[in-house]
Design a protein around this motif. Structure first.
Motif, PDB file in Angstrom:
ATOM      1  N   ASP A  66       0.830  -1.202   0.000  1.00  9.63           N
ATOM      2  CA  ASP A  66       0.000   0.000   0.000  1.00  9.63           C
ATOM      3  C   ASP A  66       0.866   1.254   0.000  1.00  9.63           C
ATOM      4  OD1 ASP A  66      -2.313  -1.487   0.173  1.00  9.63           O
ATOM      5  OD2 ASP A  66      -2.644  -1.103   2.304  1.00  9.63           O
ATOM      6  N   PRO A  67       0.473   2.300  -0.746  1.00  8.00           N
ATOM      7  CA  PRO A  67       1.080   3.612  -0.516  1.00  8.00           C
ATOM      8  C   PRO A  67       0.679   4.105   0.878  1.00  8.00           C
ATOM      9  CG  PRO A  67      -0.111   3.535  -2.615  1.00  8.00           C
ATOM     10  CD  PRO A  67      -0.495   2.308  -1.857  1.00  8.00           C
ATOM     11  N   ALA A  68       1.576   4.786   1.564  1.00  9.56           N
ATOM     12  CA  ALA A  68       1.289   5.221   2.923  1.00  9.56           C
ATOM     13  C   ALA A  68       0.033   6.074   2.997  1.00  9.56           C
ATOM     14  CB  ALA A  68       2.489   5.990   3.482  1.00  9.56           C
ATOM     15  N   ALA A  71      -3.278   3.773   2.866  1.00  8.11           N
ATOM     16  CA  ALA A  71      -3.276   2.555   3.677  1.00  8.11           C
ATOM     17  C   ALA A  71      -4.666   1.932   3.660  1.00  8.11           C
ATOM     18  CB  ALA A  71      -2.862   2.886   5.107  1.00  8.11           C
ATOM     19  N   GLY A  72      -4.695   0.627   3.463  1.00  7.32           N
ATOM     20  CA  GLY A  72      -5.955  -0.090   3.343  1.00  7.32           C
ATOM     21  C   GLY A  72      -6.316  -0.432   1.912  1.00  7.32           C
ATOM     22  N   LEU A  73      -5.538   0.057   0.951  1.00  9.79           N
ATOM     23  CA  LEU A  73      -5.864  -0.159  -0.460  1.00  9.79           C
ATOM     24  C   LEU A  73      -5.913  -1.632  -0.820  1.00  9.79           C
ATOM     25  CD1 LEU A  73      -6.339   0.820  -3.365  1.00  9.79           C
ATOM     26  CD2 LEU A  73      -3.851   1.105  -3.595  1.00  9.79           C
ATOM     27  N   ALA A  74      -4.953  -2.428  -0.365  1.00 10.74           N
ATOM     28  CA  ALA A  74      -4.926  -3.846  -0.728  1.00 10.74           C
ATOM     29  C   ALA A  74      -6.166  -4.575  -0.230  1.00 10.74           C
ATOM     30  CB  ALA A  74      -3.667  -4.514  -0.173  1.00 10.74           C
ATOM     31  N   GLY A  75      -6.531  -4.344   1.019  1.00  6.65           N
ATOM     32  CA  GLY A  75      -7.701  -5.016   1.565  1.00  6.65           C
ATOM     33  C   GLY A  75      -8.975  -4.620   0.854  1.00  6.65           C
ATOM     34  N   ALA A 167     -15.513   0.931  15.105  1.00  2.00           N
ATOM     35  CA  ALA A 167     -14.311   0.353  15.714  1.00  2.00           C
ATOM     36  C   ALA A 167     -13.717   1.281  16.763  1.00  2.00           C
ATOM     37  CB  ALA A 167     -13.275   0.049  14.636  1.00  2.00           C
ATOM     38  N   ASN A 168     -13.872   2.574  16.566  1.00  2.00           N
ATOM     39  CA  ASN A 168     -13.338   3.531  17.533  1.00  2.00           C
ATOM     40  C   ASN A 168     -14.091   3.518  18.854  1.00  2.00           C
ATOM     41  OD1 ASN A 168     -11.321   4.448  15.797  1.00  2.00           O
ATOM     42  ND2 ASN A 168     -12.653   5.996  14.885  1.00  2.00           N
ATOM     43  N   THR A 169     -15.223   2.813  18.909  1.00  2.00           N
ATOM     44  CA  THR A 169     -15.970   2.673  20.156  1.00  2.00           C
ATOM     45  C   THR A 169     -15.586   1.409  20.908  1.00  2.00           C
ATOM     46  OG1 THR A 169     -17.852   1.440  19.205  1.00  2.00           O
ATOM     47  CG2 THR A 169     -17.908   3.842  19.037  1.00  2.00           C
ATOM     48  N   ARG A 170     -14.683   0.599  20.338  1.00  3.18           N
ATOM     49  CA  ARG A 170     -14.285  -0.660  20.964  1.00  3.18           C
ATOM     50  C   ARG A 170     -12.854  -0.535  21.486  1.00  3.18           C
ATOM     51  NH1 ARG A 170     -13.757  -4.120  17.123  1.00  3.18           N
ATOM     52  NH2 ARG A 170     -14.630  -3.046  15.322  1.00  3.18           N
ATOM     53  N   PRO A 171     -12.652  -0.757  22.774  1.00  7.19           N
ATOM     54  CA  PRO A 171     -11.298  -0.586  23.336  1.00  7.19           C
ATOM     55  C   PRO A 171     -10.268  -1.517  22.716  1.00  7.19           C
ATOM     56  CG  PRO A 171     -12.796  -1.598  24.941  1.00  7.19           C
ATOM     57  CD  PRO A 171     -13.640  -1.107  23.813  1.00  7.19           C
ATOM     58  N   ALA A 172     -10.656  -2.732  22.341  1.00  8.20           N
ATOM     59  CA  ALA A 172      -9.693  -3.654  21.731  1.00  8.20           C
ATOM     60  C   ALA A 172      -9.186  -3.110  20.404  1.00  8.20           C
ATOM     61  CB  ALA A 172     -10.330  -5.029  21.540  1.00  8.20           C
ATOM     62  N   ALA A 173     -10.069  -2.504  19.604  1.00  6.82           N
ATOM     63  CA  ALA A 173      -9.653  -1.931  18.324  1.00  6.82           C
ATOM     64  C   ALA A 173      -8.744  -0.731  18.538  1.00  6.82           C
ATOM     65  CB  ALA A 173     -10.882  -1.528  17.509  1.00  6.82           C
ATOM     66  N   VAL A 174      -9.075   0.100  19.510  1.00  7.13           N
ATOM     67  CA  VAL A 174      -8.238   1.260  19.818  1.00  7.13           C
ATOM     68  C   VAL A 174      -6.844   0.805  20.254  1.00  7.13           C
ATOM     69  CG1 VAL A 174      -7.969   3.246  21.352  1.00  7.13           C
ATOM     70  CG2 VAL A 174     -10.221   2.695  20.399  1.00  7.13           C
ATOM     71  N   ALA A 175      -6.794  -0.205  21.120  1.00  4.20           N
ATOM     72  CA  ALA A 175      -5.505  -0.733  21.578  1.00  4.20           C
ATOM     73  C   ALA A 175      -4.703  -1.313  20.421  1.00  4.20           C
ATOM     74  CB  ALA A 175      -5.725  -1.789  22.652  1.00  4.20           C
ATOM     75  N   GLY A 176      -5.363  -2.062  19.526  1.00  4.93           N
ATOM     76  CA  GLY A 176      -4.659  -2.664  18.407  1.00  4.93           C
ATOM     77  C   GLY A 176      -4.036  -1.642  17.484  1.00  4.93           C
ATOM     78  N   ARG A 177      -4.746  -0.555  17.221  1.00  2.00           N
ATOM     79  CA  ARG A 177      -4.200   0.498  16.364  1.00  2.00           C
ATOM     80  C   ARG A 177      -2.972   1.148  17.004  1.00  2.00           C
ATOM     81  NH1 ARG A 177      -7.113   2.730  12.193  1.00  2.00           N
ATOM     82  NH2 ARG A 177      -9.172   1.843  11.790  1.00  2.00           N
ATOM     83  N   ALA A 178      -3.100   1.488  18.280  1.00  8.25           N
ATOM     84  CA  ALA A 178      -1.983   2.140  18.967  1.00  8.25           C
ATOM     85  C   ALA A 178      -0.774   1.214  19.052  1.00  8.25           C
ATOM     86  CB  ALA A 178      -2.426   2.582  20.360  1.00  8.25           C
ATOM     87  N   PHE A 179      -1.022  -0.072  19.272  1.00  9.40           N
ATOM     88  CA  PHE A 179       0.070  -1.033  19.399  1.00  9.40           C
ATOM     89  C   PHE A 179       0.805  -1.205  18.072  1.00  9.40           C
ATOM     90  CE2 PHE A 179       1.609  -5.511  19.474  1.00  9.40           C
ATOM     91  CZ  PHE A 179       2.467  -5.409  20.563  1.00  9.40           C
ATOM     92  N   ALA A 180       0.062  -1.331  16.974  1.00  9.31           N
ATOM     93  CA  ALA A 180       0.698  -1.476  15.665  1.00  9.31           C
ATOM     94  C   ALA A 180       1.583  -0.279  15.351  1.00  9.31           C
ATOM     95  CB  ALA A 180      -0.364  -1.658  14.579  1.00  9.31           C
ATOM     96  N   ALA A 181       1.108   0.923  15.664  1.00  8.39           N
ATOM     97  CA  ALA A 181       1.914   2.119  15.414  1.00  8.39           C
ATOM     98  C   ALA A 181       3.167   2.133  16.279  1.00  8.39           C
ATOM     99  CB  ALA A 181       1.068   3.366  15.672  1.00  8.39           C
ATOM    100  N   HIS A 187       7.090   1.537   9.149  1.00  6.27           N
ATOM    101  CA  HIS A 187       7.156   0.383   8.247  1.00  6.27           C
ATOM    102  C   HIS A 187       5.759   0.061   7.714  1.00  6.27           C
ATOM    103  CE1 HIS A 187       7.682  -3.782   6.865  1.00  6.27           C
ATOM    104  NE2 HIS A 187       8.955  -3.449   6.717  1.00  6.27           N
ATOM    105  N   PRO A 188       5.641  -0.415   6.464  1.00  6.46           N
ATOM    106  CA  PRO A 188       4.319  -0.735   5.917  1.00  6.46           C
ATOM    107  C   PRO A 188       3.506  -1.724   6.744  1.00  6.46           C
ATOM    108  CG  PRO A 188       5.920  -0.635   4.146  1.00  6.46           C
ATOM    109  CD  PRO A 188       6.692  -0.495   5.419  1.00  6.46           C
ATOM    110  N   TYR A 189       4.144  -2.577   7.532  1.00  6.65           N
ATOM    111  CA  TYR A 189       3.377  -3.467   8.406  1.00  6.65           C
ATOM    112  C   TYR A 189       2.512  -2.677   9.397  1.00  6.65           C
ATOM    113  CZ  TYR A 189       5.220  -8.164   7.340  1.00  6.65           C
ATOM    114  OH  TYR A 189       5.511  -9.377   6.759  1.00  6.65           O
ATOM    115  N   GLY A 190       2.874  -1.439   9.639  1.00  3.77           N
ATOM    116  CA  GLY A 190       2.096  -0.621  10.566  1.00  3.77           C
ATOM    117  C   GLY A 190       1.039   0.235   9.900  1.00  3.77           C
ATOM    118  N   TYR A 191       0.931   0.178   8.575  1.00  5.55           N
ATOM    119  CA  TYR A 191      -0.088   0.972   7.886  1.00  5.55           C
ATOM    120  C   TYR A 191      -1.478   0.519   8.311  1.00  5.55           C
ATOM    121  CZ  TYR A 191       3.503   2.621   4.575  1.00  5.55           C
ATOM    122  OH  TYR A 191       4.612   3.192   3.997  1.00  5.55           O
ATOM    123  N   GLN A 192      -2.368   1.471   8.518  1.00  4.51           N
ATOM    124  CA  GLN A 192      -3.719   1.153   8.957  1.00  4.51           C
ATOM    125  C   GLN A 192      -4.731   2.008   8.205  1.00  4.51           C
ATOM    126  OE1 GLN A 192      -4.019   0.670  13.416  1.00  4.51           O
ATOM    127  NE2 GLN A 192      -1.984   1.574  13.322  1.00  4.51           N
TER     128      GLN A 192
END
Length: 447
Positions: A66-68, A71-75, A167-181, A187-192
């Motif tokens: 994905d271009p930065a 992000a999300g283009l491939a999916g 997703a922004n109303t779910r704590p697990a999703a919020v945690a996952g985004r922050a953790f990936a960053a 790195h592209p693995y962190g693109y969201q």
């Protein structure tokens, strides 16, 4: 009911189970490999016991491409590739509903998805002659002529935007985004996918990515089912026949995931009954020579369920969490090492400290002899369950194909587990993990 529907309905129970005919305790798993003239890599395990076929087609077109700014283009591209086909010659266009009905009439399916590394297409069909040819032809159309309809995309864009807000109303999703960053940085693995990147993606971008990356010369095709080599070769050629025959040029290489320079802590306020905790760092790529030592070691640390050390210390002895786990996510690059748990907000600090202490001791000292034997028994005893259906076996064959593993990899998997020593685990964990430099994300902690 027409003849095709009768055959498909009568054999539906076979598709549901998809049992692999070969007893893994009795014989080797015969993985065959060859390269087609187009450059496509083909991996086959014949399974003539039941009249069905599972196929997975993988392309280096995952989110790491994905271009930065998009992000999300491939999916999103993978999702839209299943939403209709365009007209071609005398063949009419099929919208998403017509395409779904066509697959239902055949008692078959073709799905698409994208992970960090791959864009994948999964075909399942019966192999009766009057079904297999039609399913292959329809799959070739869907692969080669996806509609990427703009009107449909505008509707899908709204649906995805609503999902992002939810997703922004779910704590697990919020945690996952922050953790990936925190773990992957730039790195592209962190693109969201975000609302901002979603707004920059259109069907022209999808067509561009698809046309550049989804080519026969870039295809890795894995098959498990009731076909022989000649049939598989002809089938793969037909599946890829409508894709552009463009010559492949090397794709740009991507940098490795950078190690963390120091520890970081994020505490995100959130009104929730449970605090979400993620602790980790970049782990290792799948090609790492210590893969089996890390696999067995993680089973002991936190990947072995109720028998793991983290569960014993965090849950059983202290009652700080109902469940706690550790996991590695190796890919073409170093996927994340993660410790995850949920706990009462007022217990989050204690649970984090206990988990970090357990990790530090494990990295420093390695496992005990008793723990090592229990992990080997667990992994070796469960090996048959990893390949007890066509679908599971296909996952393993695709893993062999994508990661360029030996064709007899599955035949020797239990022996590789048995060879692991305590010293192997200790050395591998000390090389890969730095407990003092990990990222910690807590969502919902009482402060």
């Amino acid at each position: 009911m027409n003849t095709i529907k009768k055959i498909a309905a009568g054999a539906g129970f076979i598709c549901a189970s998809g049992l692999f005919y070969l007893n893994p305790a009795m014989a080797a798993i015969p993985v065959q490999h060859w390269t087609q003239a187009s450059g496509a890599q083909v991996y086959l395990v014949p399974s003539p016991g039941i009249p069905m076929l599972d196929v997975q087609i993988d392309f280096d077109a995952g989110s790491r491409r994905d271009p930065a700014a998009q992000a999300g283009l491939a999916g999103l591209t993978a999702n839209m590739a299943s939403q209709g086909v365009r007209a071609a010659g005398s063949e009419p266009a099929l919208d998403e509903n017509a395409l779904g009905e066509a697959w239902a009439d055949l008692g078959a399916s073709l799905s698409s998805s994208a992970s960090a590394d791959r864009m994948s297409f999964s075909l399942r069909t019966l192999t009766y002659p009057d079904l297999l040819g039609k399913a292959t032809a329809l799959a070739a159309r869907q692969l080669g002529e996806p509609a990427f309809d703009d009107a449909l995309w505008q509707r899908e864009r709204q649906r995805v935007a609503a999902q992002l807000k939810e997703a922004n109303t779910r704590p697990a999703a919020v945690a996952g985004r922050a953790f990936a960053a925190a773990v992957y940085g730039t790195h592209p693995y962190g693109y969201q996918l975000t609302e901002a990147t979603l707004s920059r993606i259109g069907v022209a971008d999808m067509r561009g990515m698809y046309g550049r990356l989804v080519l026969p010369c870039r295809a890795t095709v894995s098959l498990v089912g009731a076909v022989d080599r000649a049939q598989a070769d002809a089938l793969v050629a037909r599946l890829l026949s409508r894709l552009p025959g463009t010559a492949c040029t090397p794709l740009p290489s991507l940098p490795p995931v950078a190690p963390l320079a120091q520890a970081s802590d994020q505490h995100i306020a959130f009104d929730a009954a449970q605090a979400q905790v993620l602790i980790g760092q970049p782990g290792y790529p799948r090609a790492d020579p210590d893969f089996f030592a890390l696999l067995v070691g993680n089973n002991i640390l936190g990947g072995g369920g109720f028998g793991s050390r983290l569960t014993s210390e965090v849950r059983e002895k202290r009652g700080l969490s109902y469940s706690v786990y550790s996991a590695f996510g190796p890919g073409l690059h170093a996927g994340a090492f993660t410790i995850g748990l949920q706990t009462r907000p007022d217990q989050a600090a204690q649970a984090i400290q206990v988990a970090k202490d357990v990790l530090a001791r494990f990295v420093a000292d390695g496992p005990t002899a008793v723990e090592l034997q229990a992990a080997k028994d667990n992994l070796e005893g469960g090996f048959a369950l990893r390949i007890d259906s066509n679908r599971k076996l296909l996952d393993n064959v695709a893993n062999i194909a994508w990661n360029h593993l030996p064709l007899d990899y599955l035949d020797h998997w239990p022996q590789q587990i048995e060879k692991v020593t305590r010293a192997d685990i200790q050395a591998a964990f000390q090389r890969i993990l730095q407990p003092e430099k990990m990222a910690t994300v807590v969502v919902g902690e009482n402060k």
